[in-house]
Motif scaffolding. Structure first.
Motif, mmCIF file in Angstrom:
data_model
loop_
_atom_site.group_PDB
_atom_site.id
_atom_site.type_symbol
_atom_site.label_atom_id
_atom_site.label_comp_id
_atom_site.label_asym_id
_atom_site.label_seq_id
_atom_site.Cartn_x
_atom_site.Cartn_y
_atom_site.Cartn_z
ATOM 1 N N GLU A 264 0.824 -1.206 0.000
ATOM 2 C CA GLU A 264 0.000 0.000 0.000
ATOM 3 C C GLU A 264 0.857 1.254 0.000
ATOM 4 O O GLU A 264 0.496 2.264 -0.603
ATOM 5 C CB GLU A 264 -0.924 0.003 1.223
ATOM 6 N N GLU A 265 1.995 1.187 0.673
ATOM 7 C CA GLU A 265 2.870 2.350 0.732
ATOM 8 C C GLU A 265 4.304 1.891 0.912
ATOM 9 O O GLU A 265 4.567 0.804 1.436
ATOM 10 C CB GLU A 265 2.475 3.271 1.893
ATOM 11 N N ALA A 266 5.250 2.710 0.487
ATOM 12 C CA ALA A 266 6.660 2.354 0.601
ATOM 13 C C ALA A 266 7.161 2.628 2.010
ATOM 14 O O ALA A 266 6.594 3.438 2.750
ATOM 15 C CB ALA A 266 7.483 3.143 -0.412
ATOM 16 N N PRO B 299 13.340 2.791 -1.244
ATOM 17 C CA PRO B 299 12.575 2.828 -2.493
ATOM 18 C C PRO B 299 11.862 1.506 -2.774
ATOM 19 O O PRO B 299 12.391 0.431 -2.486
ATOM 20 C CB PRO B 299 13.647 3.109 -3.558
ATOM 21 N N TRP B 300 10.660 1.595 -3.312
ATOM 22 C CA TRP B 300 9.893 0.410 -3.707
ATOM 23 C C TRP B 300 9.560 0.549 -5.179
ATOM 24 O O TRP B 300 8.925 1.514 -5.600
ATOM 25 C CB TRP B 300 8.616 0.285 -2.882
ATOM 26 N N THR B 301 9.994 -0.411 -5.981
ATOM 27 C CA THR B 301 9.794 -0.322 -7.426
ATOM 28 C C THR B 301 8.765 -1.322 -7.936
ATOM 29 O O THR B 301 8.565 -1.442 -9.138
ATOM 30 C CB THR B 301 11.131 -0.561 -8.155
ATOM 31 N N GLY B 302 8.116 -2.043 -7.010
ATOM 32 C CA GLY B 302 7.117 -3.025 -7.417
ATOM 33 C C GLY B 302 5.724 -2.433 -7.461
ATOM 34 O O GLY B 302 5.533 -1.212 -7.533
ATOM 35 N N TYR B 303 4.731 -3.307 -7.408
ATOM 36 C CA TYR B 303 3.333 -2.877 -7.452
ATOM 37 C C TYR B 303 2.954 -2.156 -6.169
ATOM 38 O O TYR B 303 3.355 -2.558 -5.079
ATOM 39 C CB TYR B 303 2.413 -4.087 -7.649
ATOM 40 N N GLN B 304 2.179 -1.096 -6.306
ATOM 41 C CA GLN B 304 1.750 -0.333 -5.140
ATOM 42 C C GLN B 304 0.290 0.057 -5.292
ATOM 43 O O GLN B 304 -0.160 0.431 -6.380
ATOM 44 C CB GLN B 304 2.616 0.922 -4.973
#
Length: 330
Positions: free
Chosen positions: A188-190, A195-200
């Motif tokens: 839902e949130e990083a 950093p989060w580069t996947g599905y959000q």
């Protein structure tokens, strides 16, 4: 020295379990591993659960009974593991996280449950889970891995943040050694500073189509909070999935017998059944099949509805199809 050829007995739930390890997984989540003091082995199907009798000072009888899916695999029968996440109102799980230590003993009932792929002949699987609903999927995946089966599993797990994805490192280690385990994480949130580069965002039909384009060919196993499972069922049925190939386990009430199976009375669209849509502002009426989308119906009669995609992800659209009667302003 023990006779290695001796056949060990199978654990029965009249014998208490001894805790042998407590492993933190994510915030407020830990894996608790038990053994049988007698040396008995554990026999169960991957995906089944145990019910633990947990001390609870202040509660009637001084104990509570809580059900947890087994996160270990029956292919490793000398111990058994449950993975538990404490919610804000948790009593039993909170006590375990704060007090349970190696050497302590607990009573347990089981194993039991029907949520398992042990007898499935499906060649391809789609595992969809949220939060600690990942536990039966971990058990089933580990069992297939240990048995040397050719995996064809799309493994989807949804979590609040990347740091709250349970078993992430273990799953990534397994996936790095076989192309048949395809991991897809949704958050839902990083995490801050990470950093989060996947599905959000919220899991939806668009994500499903991108993650598992061949979802129609797969047998689905789903576990998580009821609103999450309802969203998954809606996404699948809306895309024409054969719901006879859908299996689910609930956080709140794991199923022990066929009679306990919930009646999933979701409405599945039918190609042969007609429906009628009235576009309020224009007064235009469209006769469509139940499987047609509102967007497709509008375009068929020459109306233009603003949309971000054609997958049914409502955030980019100008109306809510769940509000009851559909009156589209166009």
């Amino acid at each position: 020295m023990k006779d290695l050829n001796a056949v060990a007995s199978v654990w029965q739930d009249d014998e208490t379990l001894e805790c042998v390890s407590v492993v933190p997984e994510t915030p407020n989540t830990a894996s608790f591993t038990f053994r049988a003091p007698s040396g008995a082995l554990f026999a169960y199907h991957p995906g089944q659960f145990l019910t633990l009798e947990i001390p609870a000072p202040g509660q009637p009888g001084g104990v509570v009974h809580r059900t947890y899916t087994i996160s270990s695999s029956p292919s490793r029968p000398r111990s058994i593991t449950i993975t538990a996440k404490a919610q804000p109102d948790s009593i039993g799980t909170r006590w375990m996280l704060d007090n349970l230590q190696p050497g302590m003993r607990m009573r347990a009932i089981g194993p039991a449950g029907l949520f398992t792929n042990a007898e499935s002949a499906a060649p391809k699987y789609l595992f969809i889970s949220a939060g600690s609903g990942i536990t039966p999927m971990m058990s089933m995946t580990t069992c297939m891995w240990d048995e040397g089966r050719d995996l064809d599993v799309v493994f989807i797990n949804c979590a609040k943040r990347p740091s709250e994805i349970i078993f992430r490192q273990r799953l990534e280690q397994m996936a790095s050694r076989t192309p048949g385990l395809d991991l897809k994480f949704v958050v839902e949130e990083a995490d801050r500073y990470s950093p989060w580069t996947g599905y959000q965002g919220q899991f939806n039909q668009l994500m499903l189509g991108l993650m598992a384009p061949d979802y129609l060919d797969r047998e689905v196993y789903c576990c998580g909070p009821e609103p999450f499972m309802q969203a998954v069922r809606d996404a699948l049925s809306g895309l024409g999935f054969d719901m006879d190939k859908y299996n689910q386990e609930s956080f709140g009430a794991p199923v022990e017998t066929e009679a306990d199976q919930p009646d999933l009375d979701d409405i599945v669209p039918d190609d042969d059944s007609a429906a009628e849509i009235v576009f309020a502002s224009s007064g235009v009426t469209a006769k469509v099949a139940e499987t047609d989308t509102v967007l497709a119906a509008a375009r068929a009669v020459g109306l233009n509805i603003a949309s971000g995609c054609t997958f049914g992800c409502r955030k980019a659209c100008n109306f809510d199809p769940l509000s009851g009667e559909i009156g589209v302003q166009i």
